[in-house]
Design an enzyme around this catalytic site. Structure first.
Site, PDB file in Angstrom:
ATOM      1  N   ARG A   7      43.467  62.981  33.729  1.00 28.33           N
ATOM      2  CA  ARG A   7      44.315  61.879  33.284  1.00 28.33           C
ATOM      3  C   ARG A   7      44.896  62.247  31.910  1.00 28.33           C
ATOM      4  NH1 ARG A   7      40.406  56.940  31.080  1.00 28.33           N
ATOM      5  NH2 ARG A   7      42.436  56.025  30.625  1.00 28.33           N
ATOM      6  N   ARG A   8      45.811  61.432  31.398  1.00 36.81           N
ATOM      7  CA  ARG A   8      46.347  61.565  30.043  1.00 36.81           C
ATOM      8  C   ARG A   8      46.778  62.996  29.709  1.00 36.81           C
ATOM      9  NH1 ARG A   8      42.211  57.736  26.509  1.00 36.81           N
ATOM     10  NH2 ARG A   8      43.442  55.876  26.820  1.00 36.81           N
TER      11      ARG A   8
ATOM     12  N   HIS B  49      42.387  53.660  39.769  1.00 31.21           N
ATOM     13  CA  HIS B  49      41.581  52.417  39.818  1.00 31.21           C
ATOM     14  C   HIS B  49      42.261  51.306  39.028  1.00 31.21           C
ATOM     15  CE1 HIS B  49      38.442  49.537  38.746  1.00 31.21           C
ATOM     16  NE2 HIS B  49      38.441  49.972  37.492  1.00 31.21           N
ATOM     17  N   PHE B  50      42.631  51.621  37.783  1.00 32.53           N
ATOM     18  CA  PHE B  50      43.012  50.463  36.967  1.00 32.53           C
ATOM     19  C   PHE B  50      44.442  49.979  37.212  1.00 32.53           C
ATOM     20  CE2 PHE B  50      43.481  53.637  33.312  1.00 32.53           C
ATOM     21  CZ  PHE B  50      44.825  53.430  33.055  1.00 32.53           C
ATOM     22  N   HIS B  51      45.272  50.801  37.872  1.00 27.05           N
ATOM     23  CA  HIS B  51      46.578  50.222  38.221  1.00 27.05           C
ATOM     24  C   HIS B  51      46.439  49.229  39.374  1.00 27.05           C
ATOM     25  CE1 HIS B  51      48.328  53.129  35.451  1.00 27.05           C
ATOM     26  NE2 HIS B  51      49.349  52.300  35.407  1.00 27.05           N
TER      27      HIS B  51
ATOM     28  N   TYR C  94      38.460  41.829  31.437  1.00 32.77           N
ATOM     29  CA  TYR C  94      38.255  40.484  32.020  1.00 32.77           C
ATOM     30  C   TYR C  94      39.109  39.442  31.297  1.00 32.77           C
ATOM     31  CZ  TYR C  94      34.946  43.002  34.686  1.00 32.77           C
ATOM     32  OH  TYR C  94      34.423  43.944  35.518  1.00 32.77           O
TER      33      TYR C  94
ATOM     34  N   HIS D 231      35.739  46.788  27.524  1.00 29.70           N
ATOM     35  CA  HIS D 231      35.551  46.343  28.898  1.00 29.70           C
ATOM     36  C   HIS D 231      35.728  44.835  29.021  1.00 29.70           C
ATOM     37  CE1 HIS D 231      35.051  47.231  33.063  1.00 29.70           C
ATOM     38  NE2 HIS D 231      34.529  46.034  33.140  1.00 29.70           N
TER      39      HIS D 231
HETATM   40 FE1  HAS Z   1      37.421  48.915  35.779  1.00 28.11          FE
HETATM   41  C1  HAS Z   1      37.548  51.817  33.916  1.00 28.11           C
HETATM   42  C2  HAS Z   1      34.190  49.586  36.642  1.00 28.11           C
HETATM   43  C3  HAS Z   1      37.182  45.832  37.318  1.00 28.11           C
HETATM   44  C4  HAS Z   1      40.413  47.944  34.350  1.00 28.11           C
HETATM   45  N1  HAS Z   1      38.739  49.752  34.431  1.00 28.11           N
HETATM   46  C5  HAS Z   1      38.615  50.971  33.808  1.00 28.11           C
HETATM   47  C6  HAS Z   1      39.768  51.200  32.985  1.00 28.11           C
HETATM   48  C7  HAS Z   1      40.560  50.085  33.078  1.00 28.11           C
HETATM   49  C8  HAS Z   1      39.902  49.173  33.996  1.00 28.11           C
HETATM   50  C9  HAS Z   1      41.870  49.831  32.347  1.00 28.11           C
HETATM   51  O1  HAS Z   1      31.935  51.400  35.636  1.00 28.11           O
HETATM   52  C10 HAS Z   1      40.070  52.467  32.196  1.00 28.11           C
HETATM   53  C11 HAS Z   1      39.720  52.353  30.747  1.00 28.11           C
HETATM   54  C12 HAS Z   1      40.104  53.637  30.035  1.00 28.11           C
HETATM   55  O2  HAS Z   1      41.274  53.732  29.608  1.00 28.11           O
HETATM   56  O3  HAS Z   1      39.277  54.547  29.951  1.00 28.11           O
HETATM   57  N2  HAS Z   1      35.979  47.928  36.824  1.00 28.11           N
HETATM   58  C13 HAS Z   1      34.744  48.400  37.109  1.00 28.11           C
HETATM   59  C14 HAS Z   1      34.031  47.440  37.946  1.00 28.11           C
HETATM   60  C15 HAS Z   1      34.893  46.374  38.131  1.00 28.11           C
HETATM   61  C16 HAS Z   1      36.102  46.698  37.414  1.00 28.11           C
HETATM   62  C17 HAS Z   1      32.649  47.568  38.514  1.00 28.11           C
HETATM   63  N3  HAS Z   1      38.572  47.227  35.840  1.00 28.11           N
HETATM   64  C18 HAS Z   1      38.281  46.073  36.509  1.00 28.11           C
HETATM   65  C19 HAS Z   1      39.310  45.093  36.274  1.00 28.11           C
HETATM   66  C20 HAS Z   1      40.220  45.687  35.428  1.00 28.11           C
HETATM   67  C21 HAS Z   1      39.742  47.029  35.175  1.00 28.11           C
HETATM   68  C22 HAS Z   1      39.321  43.698  36.846  1.00 28.11           C
HETATM   69  C23 HAS Z   1      41.481  45.166  34.826  1.00 28.11           C
HETATM   70  C24 HAS Z   1      41.935  43.962  34.977  1.00 28.11           C
HETATM   71  N4  HAS Z   1      36.129  50.431  35.387  1.00 28.11           N
HETATM   72  C25 HAS Z   1      34.834  50.478  35.784  1.00 28.11           C
HETATM   73  C26 HAS Z   1      34.179  51.651  35.162  1.00 28.11           C
HETATM   74  C27 HAS Z   1      35.132  52.289  34.373  1.00 28.11           C
HETATM   75  C28 HAS Z   1      36.348  51.491  34.532  1.00 28.11           C
HETATM   76  C29 HAS Z   1      32.781  52.091  35.299  1.00 28.11           C
HETATM   77  C30 HAS Z   1      34.937  53.520  33.465  1.00 28.11           C
HETATM   78  C31 HAS Z   1      35.043  54.793  34.192  1.00 28.11           C
HETATM   79  C32 HAS Z   1      35.126  55.992  33.283  1.00 28.11           C
HETATM   80  O4  HAS Z   1      34.465  56.981  33.594  1.00 28.11           O
HETATM   81  O5  HAS Z   1      35.846  56.008  32.265  1.00 28.11           O
HETATM   82  C33 HAS Z   1      34.565  45.097  38.898  1.00 28.11           C
HETATM   83  O6  HAS Z   1      34.781  43.970  38.083  1.00 28.11           O
HETATM   84  C34 HAS Z   1      35.352  44.970  40.167  1.00 28.11           C
HETATM   85  C35 HAS Z   1      34.898  43.815  41.032  1.00 28.11           C
HETATM   86  C36 HAS Z   1      35.956  43.430  42.009  1.00 28.11           C
HETATM   87  C37 HAS Z   1      35.784  43.240  43.318  1.00 28.11           C
HETATM   88  C38 HAS Z   1      36.975  42.911  44.188  1.00 28.11           C
HETATM   89  C39 HAS Z   1      36.977  41.480  44.706  1.00 28.11           C
HETATM   90  C40 HAS Z   1      38.204  41.237  45.524  1.00 28.11           C
HETATM   91  C41 HAS Z   1      39.006  40.128  45.437  1.00 28.11           C
HETATM   92  C42 HAS Z   1      40.216  40.057  46.324  1.00 28.11           C
HETATM   93  C43 HAS Z   1      40.003  39.182  47.554  1.00 28.11           C
HETATM   94  C44 HAS Z   1      41.225  39.145  48.380  1.00 28.11           C
HETATM   95  C45 HAS Z   1      41.658  38.094  49.122  1.00 28.11           C
HETATM   96  C46 HAS Z   1      42.968  38.226  49.827  1.00 28.11           C
HETATM   97  C47 HAS Z   1      40.931  36.806  49.225  1.00 28.11           C
HETATM   98  C48 HAS Z   1      34.470  43.359  43.957  1.00 28.11           C
HETATM   99  C49 HAS Z   1      38.698  38.970  44.570  1.00 28.11           C
HETATM  100  C50 HAS Z   1      42.827  38.215  51.333  1.00 28.11           C
HETATM  101  C51 HAS Z   1      44.109  38.685  51.928  1.00 28.11           C
HETATM  102  C52 HAS Z   1      44.823  38.060  52.908  1.00 28.11           C
HETATM  103  C53 HAS Z   1      46.092  38.616  53.379  1.00 28.11           C
HETATM  104  C54 HAS Z   1      44.393  36.809  53.520  1.00 28.11           C
END
Ligand code: HAS
Length: 561
Positions: A435-436, A372-374, A222, A218
């Site tokens: 998946r997979r 989610h992860f894409h 990050y 995990h």
């Molecule tokens: Fe995740 C599984 C929970 C973030 C990648 N995640 C995965 C896997 C990958 C992955 C690859 O709790 C699969 C692994 C596998 O092969 O089994 N993930 C989270 C949570 C977050 C999160 C709570 N993940 C990421 C990030 C990844 C990533 C970042 C890659 C870079 N994830 C999980 C959990 C699993 C999981 C479980 C396991 C599930 C299972 O059962 O296997 C948090 O960090 C997310 C927080 C993000 C936000 C979004 C903030 C938004 C922003 C954009 C603002 C936009 C603006 C634009 C300003 C709250 C910053 C405005 C637009 C205009 C036009 C003006």
């Protein structure tokens, strides 16, 4: 600024090698969507098996590309902000270790001896060269970190009252997380996997190996994300024509990642026996905590963009959005970053239900997960990497961008592709699509008794998105390699866009030094992982012999290839 020929060459090789391999990675991404939509009802194409392709896709795109890029970009940011080049012999050794490791692992995967997916969970067994390759890649990426940390301490000695540039904080935070989390995977590989793969030990402790993997796994996400965050904080406001709303909030976000990125790995193991509810609940709660720095980032960046739009005379509550330079070919990095951020709104939000112990039961191991992860790793991470790789190549080779008008459209095409693709996957996941799995040989084969007609629209949607992503990927290769090989017309330089800050914030020493945060990091890690490891030791299950992916019968050590 000017940079030496040696450093320039190192950065270029560290971009060229993974981007070249990415052609294989992206091809296998497209093939996944084709197999899964039932357009192919066979186990292999061009002598490459489904799981071999999925392993190549995951390892190249998620491990090789991201690690090489983090090191190359780290060299660029540290050199640019500390105005000093890293130790070049060390940087060269690091580069060769990473290249050699990658070639070893690539051989193992391409020859069909390492179809273990990017998580290399035992009891699936790979050839020892696959594991050794991973070790070399990781050790190679550690070396520059030690050097940058030394450069930073030297710099701080003479600049103790000056705020450390946020890009330097981000890079050092990122590589500290990387160093600590890779210690666990190094133990897994060197002590558990290699002896077992060589046949020196007959069985392996699967739960322990998975837990060590997720200690790393995990934090790994990050490690992928933070280079993109460095760009968002230090470059995006400038490119938009504004200023960073709060530099202090950015620093707090980076230090929060330092504390919380690692002790959340058990949220990938909610379904694993051997670890009890208490540990799962604690790490689940910490997972909600790790979303906070991203929420802070969302507000900070949105405020910075709003300021930029208002500077250009926008009217009304949302008029500022129209003033942003979405399609300006000279500010193409803006397009790559904003598309990544738009995707991350959905990618981040779909991470939150995953983190809930109860809701996780609904989506675990379903297609919802790649959905989610894409939108995270193929969203802000991938777009930042490809945008910045073109930018660095153009500057370091003194070239103009090849096809500038197409270059600025690529991220929008990619974003649309990912949105369609991930919608198909998440919708499918919610109605049980695994998946997979090569669905074409079973559930998406109309002549199979397992056929699931309700998964036809979801996998077709994913296929449509996959095709659009593939087209965007091909256009990126044309722009990247076209820029690389065209005639030099510009000066060779390294100039990163540098945002000013909106508020003049006083230097707060706590947010300008690492020691207190490292101590908190160690305490939280111990609280999260000592109980987890103790439980695995206490609830020890029988150990497993090696298996290969297409055979339910264990491989006996006498026939290990
Ligand atoms: Fe995740 C599984 C929970 C973030 C990648 N995640 C995965 C896997 C990958 C992955 C690859 O709790 C699969 C692994 C596998 O092969 O089994 N993930 C989270 C949570 C977050 C999160 C709570 N993940 C990421 C990030 C990844 C990533 C970042 C890659 C870079 N994830 C999980 C959990 C699993 C999981 C479980 C396991 C599930 C299972 O059962 O296997 C948090 O960090 C997310 C927080 C993000 C936000 C979004 C903030 C938004 C922003 C954009 C603002 C936009 C603006 C634009 C300003 C709250 C910053 C405005 C637009 C205009 C036009 C003006």
């Amino acid at each position: 600024m000017e940079i030496s020929r040696s450093l320039k060459r190192i950065i270029i090789i560290e971009l060229f090698v993974p981007v070249s391999l990415l052609t294989i990675g992206i091809y296998h991404g497209l093939m996944q969507t084709i197999y899964r939509a039932g357009m192919l009802q066979q186990a292999s194409v061009l002598k490459l098996d489904y799981y071999q392709g999925l392993t190549l896709h995951g390892v190249i795109n998620a491990i090789v590309l991201t690690t090489f890029f983090a090191v190359a970009f780290g060299h660029a940011t540290i050199t640019y902000y500390l105005k000093k080049e890293p130790n070049l012999p060390l940087a060269k050794i690091s580069m060769w270790l990473m290249v050699t490791g990658t070639l070893m692992a690539a051989w193992a995967m391409l020859s069909g001896n390492a179809s273990v997916l990017y998580t290399f969970y035992p009891p699936l067994k790979a050839h020892p060269l696959f594991y050794l390759g991973a070790v070399l890649l990781i050790v190679g990426s550690w070396l520059p970190f030690f050097d940058w940390a030394h450069m930073y301490t030297q710099w701080k000695k003479v600049n103790s009252e000056i705020k450390t540039p946020i890009a330097v904080i981000g890079t050092l935070v990122n590589f500290t997380i990387w160093f600590v989390c890779t210690l666990a995977v190094a133990y897994e590989v060197l002590v558990l996997l290699i002896p077992w793969s060589m046949g020196w030990t007959k069985t392996i402790d699967v739960t322990l190996a998975r837990t060590l993997f997720w200690f790393f796994g995990h934090a790994l996400v990050y490690f992928w994300l933070l280079p993109a965050y460095i760009m968002f904080y230090t470059m995006l406001p400038k490119l938009a024509g504004g200023k960073l709303y709060s530099d202090l909030a950015g620093r707090i976000a980076f230090f929060s990642f330092l504390i919380l990125s690692i002790p959340v790995g058990v949220h990938h193991q909610f379904a694993d026996p051997g670890i009890t509810r208490g540990v799962k609940m604690f790490q689940g709660l910490l997972t909600f905590g790790i979303a906070i720095p991203s929420f802070m980032t969302a507000f900070n960046l949105a405020a910075s963009l709003e300021y930029a739009g208002k500077q250009k005379g926008s009217k009304g509550l949302f008029g500022w959005i129209k003033k942003l330079p979405f399609f300006d070919p000279d500010k193409y990095l803006f397009a790559y970053m904003i598309c990544g951020l738009i995707l991350f709104i959905f990618g981040g939000l779909t991470g939150i239900p995953n983190a809930s112990y109860q809701l996780n039961n609904v989506i675990h191991n379903t297609a919802f997960l790649p959905g989610h992860f894409h939108m995270t790793v193929a969203g802000p991470v991938f777009l930042a990497i490809i945008g910045m790789s073109t930018f660095l190549i153009a500057q370091l080779k003194g070239k103009k961008i090849f096809w500038p008008k197409i270059n600025v459209v690529i991220p929008y095409l990619w974003m649309i592709g990912v949105l369609i693709f991930s919608t198909g996957l998440m919708w499918g996941g919610l109605i049980g699509e695994p998946r997979r799995t090569n669905l074409g040989t079973s559930y998406l084969n109309p002549s199979s008794e397992l056929f699931r007609p309700d998964w036809v629209p979801t996998t077709m949607l994913a296929l449509a998105g996959g095709v659009i992503m593939f087209v965007a990927g091909m256009l990126y290769f044309i722009v990247f390699f076209g820029t690389l090989i065209r005639k030099r017309t510009e000066d060779v330089k390294l100039e990163l866009p540098e945002s000013e800050t909106y508020h003049i914030e006083k230097r707060i020493p706590l947010f300008d030094k690492f020691k207190p945060w490292l101590v908190i990091m160690a305490v939280v890690l111990l609280l999260a992982y000592v109980p987890a490891l103790w439980e695995i030791y206490k609830n020890n299950a029988p150990k497993a012999p090696p298996f290969e992916i297409n055979n339910p019968v264990p491989v006996t050590t006498s026939v290990i290839k």
